[in-house]
Scaffold this motif. Structure first.
Motif, PDB file in Angstrom:
ATOM      1  N   VAL A  44      -9.876  13.788 -11.765  1.00 25.01           N
ATOM      2  CA  VAL A  44     -10.404  12.507 -11.290  1.00 25.01           C
ATOM      3  C   VAL A  44     -11.130  11.786 -12.420  1.00 25.01           C
ATOM      4  O   VAL A  44     -10.944  10.579 -12.630  1.00 25.01           O
ATOM      5  CB  VAL A  44     -11.340  12.717 -10.073  1.00 25.01           C
ATOM      6  N   LYS A  45     -11.936  12.506 -13.161  1.00 24.20           N
ATOM      7  CA  LYS A  45     -12.682  11.911 -14.277  1.00 24.20           C
ATOM      8  C   LYS A  45     -11.727  11.352 -15.334  1.00 24.20           C
ATOM      9  O   LYS A  45     -11.928  10.255 -15.851  1.00 24.20           O
ATOM     10  CB  LYS A  45     -13.607  12.958 -14.902  1.00 24.20           C
ATOM     11  N   ALA A  46     -10.657  12.085 -15.652  1.00 20.11           N
ATOM     12  CA  ALA A  46      -9.674  11.633 -16.642  1.00 20.11           C
ATOM     13  C   ALA A  46      -8.994  10.347 -16.192  1.00 20.11           C
ATOM     14  O   ALA A  46      -8.771   9.427 -16.990  1.00 20.11           O
ATOM     15  CB  ALA A  46      -8.642  12.728 -16.893  1.00 20.11           C
ATOM     16  N   ILE A  47      -8.667  10.273 -14.894  1.00 17.91           N
ATOM     17  CA  ILE A  47      -8.023   9.067 -14.353  1.00 17.91           C
ATOM     18  C   ILE A  47      -8.985   7.891 -14.415  1.00 17.91           C
ATOM     19  O   ILE A  47      -8.638   6.807 -14.885  1.00 17.91           O
ATOM     20  CB  ILE A  47      -7.546   9.313 -12.902  1.00 17.91           C
ATOM     21  N   LYS A  48     -10.214   8.098 -13.938  1.00 18.41           N
ATOM     22  CA  LYS A  48     -11.196   7.010 -13.903  1.00 18.41           C
ATOM     23  C   LYS A  48     -11.529   6.496 -15.301  1.00 18.41           C
ATOM     24  O   LYS A  48     -11.694   5.289 -15.505  1.00 18.41           O
ATOM     25  CB  LYS A  48     -12.460   7.463 -13.182  1.00 18.41           C
ATOM     26  N   GLN A  49     -11.648   7.400 -16.263  1.00 18.54           N
ATOM     27  CA  GLN A  49     -11.925   6.975 -17.634  1.00 18.54           C
ATOM     28  C   GLN A  49     -10.799   6.098 -18.172  1.00 18.54           C
ATOM     29  O   GLN A  49     -11.047   5.080 -18.815  1.00 18.54           O
ATOM     30  CB  GLN A  49     -12.111   8.188 -18.553  1.00 18.54           C
ATOM     31  N   ALA A  50      -9.557   6.491 -17.907  1.00 18.23           N
ATOM     32  CA  ALA A  50      -8.416   5.703 -18.377  1.00 18.23           C
ATOM     33  C   ALA A  50      -8.379   4.340 -17.692  1.00 18.23           C
ATOM     34  O   ALA A  50      -8.127   3.323 -18.333  1.00 18.23           O
ATOM     35  CB  ALA A  50      -7.115   6.467 -18.134  1.00 18.23           C
ATOM     36  N   MET A  52     -10.899   2.647 -16.422  1.00 15.88           N
ATOM     37  CA  MET A  52     -12.003   1.840 -16.944  1.00 15.88           C
ATOM     38  C   MET A  52     -11.677   1.320 -18.356  1.00 15.88           C
ATOM     39  O   MET A  52     -11.900   0.147 -18.657  1.00 15.88           O
ATOM     40  CB  MET A  52     -13.294   2.658 -16.971  1.00 15.88           C
ATOM     41  N   TYR A  53     -11.137   2.183 -19.198  1.00 10.72           N
ATOM     42  CA  TYR A  53     -10.813   1.804 -20.576  1.00 10.72           C
ATOM     43  C   TYR A  53      -9.796   0.658 -20.619  1.00 10.72           C
ATOM     44  O   TYR A  53      -9.876  -0.220 -21.471  1.00 10.72           O
ATOM     45  CB  TYR A  53     -10.281   3.028 -21.329  1.00 10.72           C
ATOM     46  N   ARG A  54      -8.865   0.659 -19.664  1.00 16.04           N
ATOM     47  CA  ARG A  54      -7.816  -0.374 -19.618  1.00 16.04           C
ATOM     48  C   ARG A  54      -8.144  -1.518 -18.661  1.00 16.04           C
ATOM     49  O   ARG A  54      -7.275  -2.326 -18.337  1.00 16.04           O
ATOM     50  CB  ARG A  54      -6.470   0.251 -19.236  1.00 16.04           C
ATOM     51  N   ASN A  55      -9.405  -1.579 -18.189  1.00 16.56           N
ATOM     52  CA  ASN A  55      -9.898  -2.676 -17.343  1.00 16.56           C
ATOM     53  C   ASN A  55      -9.292  -2.733 -15.944  1.00 16.56           C
ATOM     54  O   ASN A  55      -9.242  -3.797 -15.334  1.00 16.56           O
ATOM     55  CB  ASN A  55      -9.745  -4.032 -18.042  1.00 16.56           C
ATOM     56  N   TRP A  56      -8.819  -1.607 -15.435  1.00 16.72           N
ATOM     57  CA  TRP A  56      -8.370  -1.531 -14.047  1.00 16.72           C
ATOM     58  C   TRP A  56      -9.607  -1.318 -13.182  1.00 16.72           C
ATOM     59  O   TRP A  56     -10.547  -0.640 -13.578  1.00 16.72           O
ATOM     60  CB  TRP A  56      -7.407  -0.365 -13.844  1.00 16.72           C
ATOM     61  N   MET A  57      -9.596  -1.887 -11.981  1.00 17.21           N
ATOM     62  CA  MET A  57     -10.698  -1.720 -11.035  1.00 17.21           C
ATOM     63  C   MET A  57     -10.241  -0.836  -9.883  1.00 17.21           C
ATOM     64  O   MET A  57      -9.151  -1.044  -9.334  1.00 17.21           O
ATOM     65  CB  MET A  57     -11.143  -3.080 -10.501  1.00 17.21           C
ATOM     66  N   ASN A 118       2.413   2.036 -19.136  1.00 19.34           N
ATOM     67  CA  ASN A 118       2.626   3.032 -20.194  1.00 19.34           C
ATOM     68  C   ASN A 118       1.338   3.343 -20.940  1.00 19.34           C
ATOM     69  O   ASN A 118       1.081   4.498 -21.296  1.00 19.34           O
ATOM     70  CB  ASN A 118       3.727   2.579 -21.154  1.00 19.34           C
ATOM     71  N   TYR A 119       0.522   2.327 -21.208  1.00 19.77           N
ATOM     72  CA  TYR A 119      -0.779   2.564 -21.837  1.00 19.77           C
ATOM     73  C   TYR A 119      -1.648   3.454 -20.943  1.00 19.77           C
ATOM     74  O   TYR A 119      -2.298   4.391 -21.414  1.00 19.77           O
ATOM     75  CB  TYR A 119      -1.519   1.250 -22.100  1.00 19.77           C
ATOM     76  N   LEU A 120      -1.660   3.157 -19.649  1.00 19.92           N
ATOM     77  CA  LEU A 120      -2.471   3.924 -18.715  1.00 19.92           C
ATOM     78  C   LEU A 120      -1.997   5.376 -18.650  1.00 19.92           C
ATOM     79  O   LEU A 120      -2.809   6.308 -18.685  1.00 19.92           O
ATOM     80  CB  LEU A 120      -2.418   3.269 -17.331  1.00 19.92           C
ATOM     81  N   VAL A 121      -0.698   5.584 -18.582  1.00 26.45           N
ATOM     82  CA  VAL A 121      -0.131   6.939 -18.570  1.00 26.45           C
ATOM     83  C   VAL A 121      -0.560   7.701 -19.821  1.00 26.45           C
ATOM     84  O   VAL A 121      -1.007   8.852 -19.756  1.00 26.45           O
ATOM     85  CB  VAL A 121       1.408   6.897 -18.462  1.00 26.45           C
ATOM     86  N   GLY A 122      -0.438   7.058 -20.976  1.00 22.41           N
ATOM     87  CA  GLY A 122      -0.824   7.704 -22.233  1.00 22.41           C
ATOM     88  C   GLY A 122      -2.294   8.079 -22.271  1.00 22.41           C
ATOM     89  O   GLY A 122      -2.663   9.172 -22.722  1.00 22.41           O
ATOM     90  N   ASP A 123      -3.140   7.182 -21.761  1.00 22.25           N
ATOM     91  CA  ASP A 123      -4.580   7.462 -21.753  1.00 22.25           C
ATOM     92  C   ASP A 123      -4.926   8.606 -20.802  1.00 22.25           C
ATOM     93  O   ASP A 123      -5.734   9.471 -21.147  1.00 22.25           O
ATOM     94  CB  ASP A 123      -5.367   6.211 -21.361  1.00 22.25           C
ATOM     95  N   ILE A 124      -4.333   8.615 -19.619  1.00 23.31           N
ATOM     96  CA  ILE A 124      -4.594   9.706 -18.673  1.00 23.31           C
ATOM     97  C   ILE A 124      -4.130  11.029 -19.265  1.00 23.31           C
ATOM     98  O   ILE A 124      -4.847  12.034 -19.224  1.00 23.31           O
ATOM     99  CB  ILE A 124      -3.924   9.446 -17.309  1.00 23.31           C
ATOM    100  N   ASP A 125      -2.944  11.042 -19.847  1.00 20.61           N
ATOM    101  CA  ASP A 125      -2.404  12.263 -20.455  1.00 20.61           C
ATOM    102  C   ASP A 125      -3.318  12.761 -21.576  1.00 20.61           C
ATOM    103  O   ASP A 125      -3.632  13.955 -21.648  1.00 20.61           O
ATOM    104  CB  ASP A 125      -0.987  12.001 -20.977  1.00 20.61           C
ATOM    105  N   THR A 126      -3.759  11.860 -22.426  1.00 21.16           N
ATOM    106  CA  THR A 126      -4.663  12.236 -23.526  1.00 21.16           C
ATOM    107  C   THR A 126      -5.969  12.797 -22.975  1.00 21.16           C
ATOM    108  O   THR A 126      -6.455  13.833 -23.448  1.00 21.16           O
ATOM    109  CB  THR A 126      -4.944  11.023 -24.433  1.00 21.16           C
ATOM    110  N   ASN A 127      -6.537  12.115 -21.977  1.00 17.49           N
ATOM    111  CA  ASN A 127      -7.781  12.592 -21.383  1.00 17.49           C
ATOM    112  C   ASN A 127      -7.619  13.989 -20.797  1.00 17.49           C
ATOM    113  O   ASN A 127      -8.499  14.840 -20.953  1.00 17.49           O
ATOM    114  CB  ASN A 127      -8.268  11.626 -20.296  1.00 17.49           C
TER     115      ASN A 127
END
Length: 135
Positions: A44-50, A52-57, A118-127
């Motif tokens: 959950v934390k990894a998803i939320k961080q991604a 927030m980083y990409r400006n999704w609410m 794709n950016y969001l997927v990459g960020d979640i995967d990295t997190n």
């Protein structure tokens, strides 16, 4: 020479709307695998961080699911993120201003939506890959 410049400018003006309204097939990304030893809270934390980083609410949340919205340049995209101990799955849930339509039986959407996902997927995967593991 002046005629050539005017012609070039007019041609460019005609081509820009075509480029701006480019649509691509709407496909949901492949599931993101959760590494072994990463607990549900960390997912959950990894998803939320991604997000927030990409400006999704986050628009709604319940165990195993997060709904999110992105407002960008007058456009709106809605997604549903389902998660468990093994994977995170992102699915398109709707949009405004992104030209979502059906073309010859194939759902289409503005190409920028796919870039954002794709950016969001990459960020979640990295997190997730950089998350602490339980022993």
């Amino acid at each position: 020479m002046k005629h050539r410049v005017v012609s070039s400018v007019l041609l460019l003006a005609l081509l820009l709307p075509v480029q701006a309204s480019r649509a691509d097939p709407l496909v949901n990304p492949a599931p993101i695998l959760v590494p072994a030893g990463v607990d549900q809270g960390t997912v959950v934390k990894a998803i939320k961080q991604a997000l927030m980083y990409r400006n999704w609410m986050i628009s709604a949340q319940q165990p195993g699911r997060i709904d999110a919205k992105l407002y960008l340049r007058g456009n709106e995209a809605d997604i549903r993120i389902d998660y468990d101990g093994s994977s995170v799955r992102i699915a398109y849930a709707g949009s405004r201003g992104l030209e979502d339509h059906d073309e010859k039986g194939v759902r289409q959407i503005h190409g920028r939506y796919l870039v954002w996902i794709n950016y969001l997927v990459g960020d979640i995967d990295t997190n997730l890959r950089h998350s602490p593991r339980q022993g």
